[in-house]
Each structure stands twice: as C-alpha cells, then as structure tokens.
Scaffold this active site. Structure first.
Site, mmCIF file in Angstrom:
data_model
loop_
_atom_site.group_PDB
_atom_site.id
_atom_site.type_symbol
_atom_site.label_atom_id
_atom_site.label_comp_id
_atom_site.label_asym_id
_atom_site.label_seq_id
_atom_site.Cartn_x
_atom_site.Cartn_y
_atom_site.Cartn_z
ATOM 1 N N HIS A 13 -3.556 16.793 -3.114
ATOM 2 C CA HIS A 13 -3.952 16.841 -1.706
ATOM 3 C C HIS A 13 -3.764 18.232 -1.088
ATOM 4 O O HIS A 13 -4.193 18.462 0.045
ATOM 5 C CB HIS A 13 -3.152 15.825 -0.890
ATOM 6 C CG HIS A 13 -3.620 14.408 -1.068
ATOM 7 N ND1 HIS A 13 -3.958 13.884 -2.287
ATOM 8 C CD2 HIS A 13 -3.803 13.405 -0.162
ATOM 9 C CE1 HIS A 13 -4.324 12.610 -2.137
ATOM 10 N NE2 HIS A 13 -4.243 12.307 -0.854
ATOM 11 N N GLU A 30 -12.148 5.626 4.700
ATOM 12 C CA GLU A 30 -11.673 6.316 5.908
ATOM 13 C C GLU A 30 -12.925 6.796 6.646
ATOM 14 O O GLU A 30 -13.335 7.951 6.544
ATOM 15 C CB GLU A 30 -10.735 7.451 5.511
ATOM 16 C CG GLU A 30 -9.500 6.888 4.796
ATOM 17 C CD GLU A 30 -8.709 7.919 4.020
ATOM 18 O OE1 GLU A 30 -9.030 9.125 4.107
ATOM 19 O OE2 GLU A 30 -7.760 7.526 3.310
ATOM 20 N N ARG A 34 -11.267 31.859 47.324
ATOM 21 C CA ARG A 34 -10.966 30.754 48.234
ATOM 22 C C ARG A 34 -10.532 29.492 47.492
ATOM 23 O O ARG A 34 -9.713 28.714 47.971
ATOM 24 C CB ARG A 34 -12.191 30.458 49.089
ATOM 25 C CG ARG A 34 -11.908 29.569 50.258
ATOM 26 C CD ARG A 34 -13.115 29.151 51.064
ATOM 27 N NE ARG A 34 -14.348 29.831 50.802
ATOM 28 C CZ ARG A 34 -15.555 29.270 50.918
ATOM 29 N NH1 ARG A 34 -15.650 28.006 51.285
ATOM 30 N NH2 ARG A 34 -16.647 29.958 50.678
ATOM 31 N N PHE A 67 -1.508 7.167 11.815
ATOM 32 C CA PHE A 67 -1.844 8.510 11.365
ATOM 33 C C PHE A 67 -3.093 9.056 12.052
ATOM 34 O O PHE A 67 -3.403 10.242 11.964
ATOM 35 C CB PHE A 67 -2.097 8.523 9.854
ATOM 36 C CG PHE A 67 -3.075 7.457 9.427
ATOM 37 C CD1 PHE A 67 -4.432 7.578 9.697
ATOM 38 C CD2 PHE A 67 -2.626 6.315 8.784
ATOM 39 C CE1 PHE A 67 -5.323 6.583 9.328
ATOM 40 C CE2 PHE A 67 -3.520 5.319 8.410
ATOM 41 C CZ PHE A 67 -4.872 5.455 8.695
ATOM 42 N N TYR A 71 0.822 -1.214 0.000
ATOM 43 C CA TYR A 71 0.000 0.000 0.000
ATOM 44 C C TYR A 71 0.857 1.266 0.000
ATOM 45 O O TYR A 71 1.804 1.402 0.760
ATOM 46 C CB TYR A 71 -0.920 0.048 1.240
ATOM 47 C CG TYR A 71 -1.631 1.373 1.374
ATOM 48 C CD1 TYR A 71 -2.669 1.705 0.509
ATOM 49 C CD2 TYR A 71 -1.222 2.315 2.319
ATOM 50 C CE1 TYR A 71 -3.310 2.937 0.606
ATOM 51 C CE2 TYR A 71 -1.852 3.551 2.414
ATOM 52 C CZ TYR A 71 -2.892 3.852 1.549
ATOM 53 O OH TYR A 71 -3.512 5.071 1.620
ATOM 54 N N TYR A 119 -15.887 31.792 46.294
ATOM 55 C CA TYR A 119 -15.151 30.680 45.684
ATOM 56 C C TYR A 119 -14.005 31.124 44.781
ATOM 57 O O TYR A 119 -12.959 30.481 44.739
ATOM 58 C CB TYR A 119 -16.104 29.812 44.859
ATOM 59 C CG TYR A 119 -17.050 28.944 45.655
ATOM 60 C CD1 TYR A 119 -17.107 28.993 47.048
ATOM 61 C CD2 TYR A 119 -17.900 28.061 44.999
ATOM 62 C CE1 TYR A 119 -17.973 28.205 47.764
ATOM 63 C CE2 TYR A 119 -18.780 27.256 45.712
ATOM 64 C CZ TYR A 119 -18.811 27.336 47.094
ATOM 65 O OH TYR A 119 -19.676 26.545 47.784
ATOM 66 N N ASN A 172 1.442 11.955 5.540
ATOM 67 C CA ASN A 172 0.526 11.098 6.284
ATOM 68 C C ASN A 172 0.960 11.045 7.745
ATOM 69 O O ASN A 172 1.680 10.150 8.163
ATOM 70 C CB ASN A 172 0.522 9.693 5.666
ATOM 71 C CG ASN A 172 -0.679 8.889 6.094
ATOM 72 O OD1 ASN A 172 -1.479 9.337 6.887
ATOM 73 N ND2 ASN A 172 -0.794 7.687 5.558
#
Length: 508
Positions: A84, A413, A282, A328, A54, A279, A196
């Site tokens: 991309h 994906e 404190r 990834f 791959y 608060y 990646n």
C-alpha cells in the site's frame, strides 16, 4: 520537559501545533493504556478462535471474502503495508509528518483499534526521538482513509522505507537503529489499524486552520493600514451596523478594525471627505467575517475528527464486539477542507482589490503605482500583477475536490472523498494568500509614507513600525521580490498579531 498527555479524547489543534512545531513530547495516559490493552485482548481471542472478522482473519477490500489462517496473519499485515506504500510526489514537510504521527497515536489510544501497546509505543518513540518518515504528499483517495501516506509512515516502523533523522535522509532501518528504537513485526489487525484512517488529510487541515486563524487577523491589520492610506471611513464599522446583522465573524472583524484604528488621524468619518467607500473598504467586516465563520466551522469539524476512531473494523471490548463500518471515509473532512480553501481564497481576493486601489491613481489621490517618479520608475506596478496571479491561481485551486469520486478496489470501494487533495489545496491557497496579504501590507506602508503619516491608530502604528524595521520607503526602483519576501516573513512569523495584542488585547 514540555509534554502532551494522550488520552484519545481531548487533543486540541493547539496541542498539534505544540507537538508538530515546538517538539513537545507525548505520553499515554493510564486510561489510554488500559483501553489499548483491553481491545487487544479481544483481537487475540478472536484470532485464537479463528473467527472470521474483516481485516483480522480476512483479506482487504475486494479480498474481504478470502480467509486468512492465524499462521498467516503476520505476513498479511506486512504485505498490507509494503503493497500500500504507493505515494508519489513531493514529501510532506516535517511539521505535517509529526502531526500525522500524533493524530494516529491519539486515534489508536482510544482503544477501538486493537493494536498492541508495544506497537503504539514504537510510534510514540519515533515521534519523541524525531524519527520522521518520508511521506509523499500524493496518492490518497481519502477513503479507505489515507492508505498510501500512512503506509509510508508504517514502513519505517517495520524497518523499511525512509526517514529523516538528525538532518539526514536514511533508510528506515538505519534511522531506527541510530535512534535506539527496535523495529516491530506487525501482527493481526495492526497494519490495518495503523493505515486505515483520515490522519494525513486531518493533519494538513489542522495546521492549515491554525495558520488561517492567524492569517485572518493579519488580514484585518493589512486592511487597517490600507484604510489609513486611503482615508477610509470608519463609520461603516460602527457596532450598531453589525448588531442588526449579528454574524459572529462580521461583528468581531468590525471590532478589530475599530480597535486597530483607534486614535488614527488618517481615517475619516462618513461625509467628512466622501459619503461612502468602495466595497473592499466598507465591507471588510462582512467579507473577512464570512471567512472567519467558515474557518471556525472547519475548526469544529477538525476538533471532532482528531479525537475520533477512524479505522475499520472497530473494536468494542466491553461488548465483545467487532463491527465493520465506514469511519475511515473522509467525506466530513473533504467538504470541510474545500470550504476552508474557498474561505482563505476570499481573503486574498479582497486583499488584491485593496492593493489595486492603492496603486491605481484613478481610485485614490496617491501617486500612480506608489512612486514619485513614474515612467522611469515602475514602483508597485508589478507587485499588483504578482498578487493578481496568485489570486487567479487560488480560484483554480478552490474548485472542490470532494465533488469527485473514482471507484477503487474492483468497485468494492465505490465512493471516495478525495479529502487529502482538498486539504493539500487549502494549504496551497493559504501560502498564496499569505503572499498577497504581505504585498498589501508593503504597499499600504509605502502609501502611508507618500500620503504623509499624520498619525496612525494604536494597532496599525505598531504594524507599520515593525514593517519599517525591516524595509524602507522605496524612492527609486529596487529589486522588489526581496522586499516582498521580508514582509512575507513578518506575516509568517505572526509577529504583527503578537505585538499588537500586547497593546490592544486579543484580536478575533
């Protein structure tokens, strides 16, 4: 020459700051060079044998079942980068771009990615010679890593895209040429190895964590000034109280408060004026401390991530094996950065409530809105408005990004992390919180002047004097944003922490 040696295994957040903001040079260790060359040898062997692996001899994502010949591998890697590079929006600032480059160098140097040494050295040259790719902030799903932003980084490596060089925005080709760097032709596995991974989200998150650690200390300083303005009760910070609920951040914050306020004539003991405080005074150790513990947790996760191999497939040269996995996936960082944003937002939340106690005459003995001539003057009235606006915005930004997922690549994906969105949100929350804390500091110093400065603590006196070097007590209304900006710059510079630590030691 200041430099950081890259091994792939021991980079720290402090190293990231040195390289990204202080321009330290980077250099590969001998061991890293050997590891890179060893993994590349295995990739070349598999390509030559035309084995189906791959991302090396196949397409990507849904196209993983499309076989690519060894003659087509260069075109495959180039096409991967240019297709991309789909980032949009504003560009990352220079320090984040440098951090992205450094983290990618460190990950590739582990020797599990299969890039050529020549390719890695090109990225190192770009970083050292300050060729900074233009990387848009938006467009990453945070799995399969930060594909879009990292592709914009790699565009410049191949002579495409755009980069900043010596203050000019240039084409990638021109920037490389001026810096004396030759563009590269990517070959098998290299494009995928470069993009990646989780380096964009982790770069943003790492710098945010570093700044958040410093800001959490400044939050203690701001709270100390407010304690003095309101004659707060320091008994609540007694070590015995926190020893019986020993959360580390809580204990450290209580210690910080007592050390900063040591010797103050403005604070009080239990029962001296009142039995207990509200608060937001404190419970400073419990509130600030919880955020510090959360920030520390995220820091631990980042320290793992910045020294990890996060691309796919991974090369294991000693076993002559290449394994397709899921390192990834940004989920470990996505959850961490959502947590980080919430933790920082709470520092602003409590700071704004302390600011409200300073300006509201129903909650203090101070003049309304910290002005002697109310009515004709509004004083700090709208400072609190502005702080409230930022706190409200933080509450929107603190909604977790990691609970969302939109399937991509034709459902190959089918679960993504949105980790880069989580990191960017945390960064924005930090910027807002810095402003709120600066407003509290400015108001607290004004309140101390109005209450009559009877003598501040060892640490708070230093903070007060630094603020008063840059700002004056406000008697009649002036243009307020300029004063806020001055105080915010003091906070951003971390000057308060540095100067106080010289006198009372390291704050936690």
């Amino acid at each position: 020459m200041n430099k950081v040696i890259i091994t792939g295994n021991d980079l720290t957040i402090e190293d990231i700051v040195k390289v990204s903001r202080d321009y330290y040079q980077v250099e590969l260790s001998d061991e890293a060079i050997k590891n890179v060359e060893k993994s590349r040898y295995l990739v070349d062997k598999l390509v030559q044998e035309e084995k189906i692996v791959y991302g090396i001899t196949t397409g990507f994502g849904k196209f993983s079942d499309v076989t690519i010949s060894k003659e087509e591998t260069k075109m495959l890697q180039r096409n991967l980068i240019i297709s991309h590079a789909c980032g949009v929006g504003n560009c990352f600032p220079e320090d984040i771009v440098r951090a992205i480059m450094l983290l990618r160098i460190n990950a590739l140097s582990k020797g599990n990615s299969g890039v050529r040494l020549q390719t890695l050295n090109t990225l190192i040259q770009m970083l050292n010679k300050r060729v900074h790719p233009i990387i848009p902030e938006k467009g990453s799903l945070g799995s399969s890593g930060d594909l879009a932003p990292l592709s914009h980084m790699v565009l410049v490596m191949i002579g495409e895209g755009e980069a900043m060089y010596e203050g000019e925005r240039l084409s990638g080709k021109e920037a490389l040429q001026r810096a004396g760097i030759s563009p590269i032709d990517l070959t098998s596995k290299e494009g995928l190895a470069l993009i990646n991974g989780t380096q964009a989200m982790t770069a943003v998150g790492a710098l945010t964590v570093y700044d958040a650690i410093n800001l959490s200390k400044i939050a203690d300083i701001a709270a100390s000034l407010t304690m003095e303005a309101l004659n707060g009760i320091v008994t609540a910070f007694d070590e015995k109280v926190h020893r019986v609920r020993p959360h580390k951040g809580q204990i450290n914050t209580a210690k910080n408060m007592l050390r900063i306020l040591q010797g103050s004539n403005m604070t009080t003991e239990q029962g001296q004026i009142r039995v207990q405080d509200a608060y937001v005074l404190r419970c400073i150790p419990q509130i600030h401390g919880a955020s510090k513990d959360a920030i520390e947790y995220v820091k631990e996760k980042i320290n793992i991530e910045i020294n990890s191999a996060t691309d796919n497939p991974l090369i294991f040269p000693d076993e002559s094996q290449i394994i397709s996995g899921g390192n990834f996936h940004g989920q470990p960082m996505a959850l961490s950065f959502d947590f980080l944003g919430i933790a920082i937002a709470e520092l602003a939340n409590v700071s704004e409530r302390r600011l409200e106690r300073l300006v509201n005459p129903a909650l203090s003995n101070l003049p309304a809105f910290l002005t002697q001539n109310g009515g004709i003057n509004s004083g700090f009235m709208i400072v609190q408005y502005s702080a409230a606006s930022l706190v409200s915005e933080n509450k929107v930004l603190a909604h977790p990004a990691s609970v969302d997922s939109i399937p991509s690549s034709a459902n190959q994906e089918d679960h993504v992390s949105m980790g880069t969105i989580a990191a960017r949100k945390a960064r924005e929350i930090l910027e807002n919180t810095r402003s709120v804390i600066a407003m509290e500091i400015l108001a607290a110093c004004q309140a101390i002047d109005l209450a009559g400065n009877k003598g501040l603590g060892e640490g708070s006196k230093i903070a007060y004097e630094i603020v008063r070097k840059h700002t004056d007590t406000i008697k009649d209304d002036i243009v307020m944003y300029k004063e806020i900006n001055k105080c915010e710059e003091i906070v951003r510079s971390n000057m308060l922490v540095k100067e106080i630590e010289k006198v009372i030691g390291t704050l936690n």
